[in-house]
Design a protein around this motif. Sequence first.
Motif, mmCIF file in Angstrom:
data_model
loop_
_atom_site.group_PDB
_atom_site.id
_atom_site.type_symbol
_atom_site.label_atom_id
_atom_site.label_comp_id
_atom_site.label_asym_id
_atom_site.label_seq_id
_atom_site.Cartn_x
_atom_site.Cartn_y
_atom_site.Cartn_z
ATOM 1 N N LEU A 114 10.712 -12.931 9.267
ATOM 2 C CA LEU A 114 11.587 -12.355 8.252
ATOM 3 C C LEU A 114 11.752 -13.320 7.076
ATOM 4 C CD1 LEU A 114 14.512 -11.058 10.518
ATOM 5 C CD2 LEU A 114 12.506 -9.785 9.758
ATOM 6 N N ILE A 115 12.136 -12.772 5.935
ATOM 7 C CA ILE A 115 12.582 -13.579 4.793
ATOM 8 C C ILE A 115 13.976 -13.079 4.444
ATOM 9 C CG2 ILE A 115 12.128 -14.245 2.402
ATOM 10 C CD1 ILE A 115 9.182 -13.574 2.870
ATOM 11 N N VAL A 116 14.955 -13.990 4.448
ATOM 12 C CA VAL A 116 16.346 -13.586 4.216
ATOM 13 C C VAL A 116 16.933 -14.381 3.056
ATOM 14 C CG1 VAL A 116 16.643 -13.013 6.662
ATOM 15 C CG2 VAL A 116 17.327 -15.277 5.845
ATOM 16 N N ASP A 117 18.029 -13.867 2.496
ATOM 17 C CA ASP A 117 18.688 -14.588 1.403
ATOM 18 C C ASP A 117 19.684 -15.591 1.963
ATOM 19 O OD1 ASP A 117 21.038 -13.203 2.016
ATOM 20 O OD2 ASP A 117 21.353 -12.456 -0.016
ATOM 21 N N SER A 118 20.426 -16.243 1.088
ATOM 22 C CA SER A 118 21.326 -17.320 1.514
ATOM 23 C C SER A 118 22.479 -16.813 2.366
ATOM 24 C CB SER A 118 21.877 -18.058 0.292
ATOM 25 O OG SER A 118 22.613 -17.169 -0.540
ATOM 26 N N GLN A 119 22.743 -15.510 2.322
ATOM 27 C CA GLN A 119 23.801 -14.910 3.127
ATOM 28 C C GLN A 119 23.259 -14.260 4.400
ATOM 29 O OE1 GLN A 119 27.096 -15.133 2.328
ATOM 30 N NE2 GLN A 119 26.542 -16.363 0.549
ATOM 31 N N GLY A 120 21.949 -14.361 4.625
ATOM 32 C CA GLY A 120 21.345 -13.763 5.814
ATOM 33 C C GLY A 120 20.877 -12.336 5.621
ATOM 34 N N ARG A 121 20.996 -11.801 4.404
ATOM 35 C CA ARG A 121 20.530 -10.438 4.157
ATOM 36 C C ARG A 121 18.996 -10.414 4.166
ATOM 37 N NH1 ARG A 121 23.915 -11.518 -0.545
ATOM 38 N NH2 ARG A 121 26.056 -10.769 -0.221
ATOM 39 N N PRO A 122 18.390 -9.436 4.854
ATOM 40 C CA PRO A 122 16.918 -9.394 4.890
ATOM 41 C C PRO A 122 16.332 -8.987 3.543
ATOM 42 C CG PRO A 122 17.851 -7.486 6.014
ATOM 43 C CD PRO A 122 19.008 -8.378 5.670
ATOM 44 N N LEU A 123 15.430 -9.811 3.045
ATOM 45 C CA LEU A 123 14.703 -9.506 1.816
ATOM 46 C C LEU A 123 13.344 -8.896 2.141
ATOM 47 C CD1 LEU A 123 15.442 -12.840 -0.088
ATOM 48 C CD2 LEU A 123 16.669 -10.664 -0.298
ATOM 49 N N VAL A 124 12.732 -9.397 3.217
ATOM 50 C CA VAL A 124 11.479 -8.837 3.724
ATOM 51 C C VAL A 124 11.612 -8.736 5.237
ATOM 52 C CG1 VAL A 124 8.975 -9.006 3.826
ATOM 53 C CG2 VAL A 124 10.189 -9.992 1.890
ATOM 54 N N ALA A 125 11.319 -7.559 5.771
ATOM 55 C CA ALA A 125 11.394 -7.336 7.219
ATOM 56 C C ALA A 125 10.085 -6.681 7.671
ATOM 57 C CB ALA A 125 12.604 -6.460 7.552
ATOM 58 N N ASN A 126 10.114 -6.045 8.813
ATOM 59 C CA ASN A 126 8.932 -5.380 9.345
ATOM 60 C C ASN A 126 9.304 -3.978 9.811
ATOM 61 O OD1 ASN A 126 6.981 -7.749 9.394
ATOM 62 N ND2 ASN A 126 8.646 -8.563 10.627
ATOM 63 N N ARG A 127 8.345 -3.103 9.779
ATOM 64 C CA ARG A 127 8.530 -1.767 10.320
ATOM 65 C C ARG A 127 7.267 -1.368 11.064
ATOM 66 N NH1 ARG A 127 5.618 1.802 7.203
ATOM 67 N NH2 ARG A 127 5.100 1.087 5.094
ATOM 68 N N THR A 128 7.377 -0.342 11.883
ATOM 69 C CA THR A 128 6.236 0.144 12.652
ATOM 70 C C THR A 128 5.494 1.203 11.856
ATOM 71 O OG1 THR A 128 7.396 -0.285 14.726
ATOM 72 C CG2 THR A 128 5.541 1.215 14.809
ATOM 73 N N SER A 129 4.172 1.104 11.854
ATOM 74 C CA SER A 129 3.360 2.106 11.167
ATOM 75 C C SER A 129 2.145 2.440 12.031
ATOM 76 C CB SER A 129 2.917 1.607 9.796
ATOM 77 O OG SER A 129 1.818 0.734 9.928
ATOM 78 N N TRP A 130 1.487 3.516 11.688
ATOM 79 C CA TRP A 130 0.299 3.950 12.419
ATOM 80 C C TRP A 130 -0.959 3.450 11.714
ATOM 81 C CZ3 TRP A 130 0.329 6.153 17.115
ATOM 82 C CH2 TRP A 130 1.518 6.727 17.571
ATOM 83 N N ALA A 131 -1.935 3.039 12.532
ATOM 84 C CA ALA A 131 -3.236 2.619 12.019
ATOM 85 C C ALA A 131 -4.329 3.389 12.747
ATOM 86 C CB ALA A 131 -3.432 1.119 12.216
ATOM 87 N N ILE A 132 -5.373 3.743 12.034
ATOM 88 C CA ILE A 132 -6.525 4.434 12.611
ATOM 89 C C ILE A 132 -7.681 3.439 12.706
ATOM 90 C CG2 ILE A 132 -8.133 6.347 12.375
ATOM 91 C CD1 ILE A 132 -5.240 7.197 12.855
ATOM 92 N N SER A 133 -8.230 3.304 13.931
ATOM 93 C CA SER A 133 -9.331 2.372 14.166
ATOM 94 C C SER A 133 -10.509 3.115 14.787
ATOM 95 C CB SER A 133 -8.893 1.240 15.093
ATOM 96 O OG SER A 133 -7.775 0.561 14.566
ATOM 97 N N VAL A 134 -11.698 2.554 14.586
ATOM 98 C CA VAL A 134 -12.925 3.161 15.122
ATOM 99 C C VAL A 134 -13.610 2.159 16.035
ATOM 100 C CG1 VAL A 134 -15.208 4.090 14.543
ATOM 101 C CG2 VAL A 134 -13.236 4.652 13.118
ATOM 102 N N ASP A 135 -13.972 2.622 17.239
ATOM 103 C CA ASP A 135 -14.686 1.796 18.211
ATOM 104 C C ASP A 135 -16.174 1.834 17.870
ATOM 105 O OD1 ASP A 135 -15.931 0.657 20.392
ATOM 106 O OD2 ASP A 135 -14.469 1.449 21.824
ATOM 107 N N ARG A 136 -16.679 0.732 17.350
ATOM 108 C CA ARG A 136 -18.077 0.723 16.908
ATOM 109 C C ARG A 136 -19.062 0.761 18.074
ATOM 110 N NH1 ARG A 136 -18.784 -4.060 12.668
ATOM 111 N NH2 ARG A 136 -17.995 -5.226 14.466
ATOM 112 N N THR A 137 -18.613 0.319 19.269
ATOM 113 C CA THR A 137 -19.501 0.364 20.432
ATOM 114 C C THR A 137 -19.876 1.804 20.754
ATOM 115 O OG1 THR A 137 -18.446 -1.607 21.326
ATOM 116 C CG2 THR A 137 -19.745 -0.283 22.851
ATOM 117 N N LEU A 138 -18.876 2.665 20.776
ATOM 118 C CA LEU A 138 -19.134 4.075 21.043
ATOM 119 C C LEU A 138 -19.868 4.718 19.874
ATOM 120 C CD1 LEU A 138 -18.808 6.542 22.831
ATOM 121 C CD2 LEU A 138 -16.562 6.912 21.823
ATOM 122 N N LEU A 139 -19.526 4.308 18.674
ATOM 123 C CA LEU A 139 -20.170 4.865 17.485
ATOM 124 C C LEU A 139 -21.673 4.610 17.518
ATOM 125 C CD1 LEU A 139 -18.994 6.343 14.984
ATOM 126 C CD2 LEU A 139 -19.152 4.186 13.750
#
Length: 712
Positions: free
Chosen positions: A69-94
């Motif tokens: 995380l990146i927070v300010d001097s009072q502990g407020r989050p300036l940069v955090a994380n969230r969950t997102s979806w990613a699409i991947s391809v298995d090249r072995t099967l491809l």
Amino acid sequence: MSPRTTSTSTAATSRSRLRLVVVQVLAFSLFATLFVRLYYLQVIGGESYQAQAANQSVRDIVVQPQRGLIVDSQGRPLVANRTSWAISVDRTLLGKLDEDSRTELVRRVAVAVDAKPAAVEARLVTCGDPGSVPEKCWNGSPYQPVPVATDVSKEVALRVLEQPEDYPGVLAEQQSVRSYPRPYGINLAHVLGYLSPITEDEYDVAVEKDDQSLNGASVVGRAGVEKQYDEWLRGLPGYRRVAVDSMGRVLGDDSTIESTPGDTLVTSIDAKVQAVVERQLAERIKVQRATFDPVTGRNYEADSGAAVVLDAKTGRVVAMASQPTYDPDVWTGGISESELARLYSEDAGTPLLSRATQGQFAPGSTWKPFMTAGALTNGYSMDTMLPCSSGFQVGNRVFRNHESGAYGTIGFTKALEVSCNTFFYRIGYDFWQRFGSDPADIDAKDPLVAIAKKFGFGSRTGVDLPGEAPGRIADRKWKQAYYESQKDYYCDISAKPQAEGTSDFVYTFAREFCLEGNLYRAGDAVNFSIGQGDTIVTPLQLARGYAAISNGGTLWTPTVAKAIVSPEGKVLRRIAPHKQAQLDVPRKYLDFIDSALQGVSREGTMAWKMGGFPLDQVTVRAKTGSAEVYGKQSTGWVASYTKDYVVVMMISQAGTGSGSTGDGIRAIWEALYGIDGEDVRPARAATPGTLPPAKLPQFLDDGSIMPPAVGE
């Protein structure tokens, strides 16, 4: 039957028996060899081959760590994380599909993720292989599914998950990406920075150094504190071993090594102050763009600007804003080529450029307090009186006072209050006559240049943000170096007949520059004395210089970071303020300048913007500046400070300093001290207790972050 016939038959029978024996021996030998081999494989080497077979049916998949995380001097989050979806391809099967099936699968994936098939194909090529495209190719393990789209919608992910027969070897997985909580609606893009995938060269260096924190699928900081403190923020990846079938399809987890989250970066930024600063800068630019410029006969361009708030006692950055800016979210999940082009576009104002640390501008009259220090430490007295005439003749040119105003014979205090140019012209000309009247002497003494360098101008401040510009002191050595680098270009122009479209000014300038562009003349000296000419500074440099006047002569290295804290809440490293130098300027002179700058707010060029402000309770010192730039409208500055803070704001092509930024400066001071009309109400201040917190936020066992106690 004859004896001969009987003998022949017996011999044939013997040969047949011999052949049978040979065949039996060979068959037995083959069976014996096979038995021995089977015995060796199953009994003696069984465990080894079993392990190898198991290894062929499992794969190591890198589990990216959650970035700190990146927070300010009072502990407020300036940069955090969230969950997102990613699409991947298995090249072995491809690779097991025929060409038509492979092409069709890539097309389906491209349609699903709203990309072109060629772009998906580019991501599937290993970096370094024929056809690989830098920044798009795959740096990771050849056995790991390759992400071809990140931060896709849940609908896209569900389509892939629910239709495996249409997307064989295509995975939809959740991952952690950057998010921006934006407390109080702040942007802070130039301070925070952004991330992008690791390059091929960076990956090779990481492998060489055996850097376990980086892998082919890593993202790394590219600007701001994301880059400066990347090693702390990135964490350590984990590994998940998964069992796969002969077609490369995942059957289940085999084992897992958990990833280690990155550390938290605590900054000195106060989000509430930052919000006020950003809002005021944007508002002042908007107002000036709608304001008529009587000099050029059109509205002000107000094309860019910056504002900085520093802790005057430590140099810590409390707020920093730049315009134009950009949305840091555009980098999440990969930025489009058109958006990237816009961020670098001059037509869009080059939004990626931080005007606070990378923008370089003539300082105008905000330069004069430093010139006062140079004069007082080199023979001038605090009682010195000089004419403030409407103009000052140097050679065949008259250097004018602002709006040709004249104030008679005045001292330094009045000269700073009314920002008298001709007063300082006389000082610059006097030093030039005494120490450097030979314009070709590049080693001549120059007290005004020397004092500017003592205040840190002309070199980087050392702020913990990458890409800082050094500014420029346009002294004799710089002029000689510039002449040598540009002489051929201008001599070439002047040697030819004046080209069509080339103005008389440019042609005349080229001819004069070719002949004597290295000479440091009296005009250069008088221009330098009021922050004009070729000298340029960054807003952060100017703020640091004023902080040194405020705190009695200490030149601090500006810092954004305060500490690195582990995911468990343990302080791993404290980043203390760094004292860069103690100015060799007597305190009595700094106090004298301080007193004169109080007059600027009360009776001088900033007074019209401070009416009704409780200056008797919150003593704001200020200096306005309007820097002229050839071919452009003037740049407006206000540099101001108390004993606690420094506030600087500038807007390019926006007119006079107080006229363009004065209202914004006042609003920031009101927020810092909780001023309501003529009343000072500390409880309403943006920062609890009105002062930057000395201690860090509190990191509790449950993972929550609380602000420091007021007064600590």
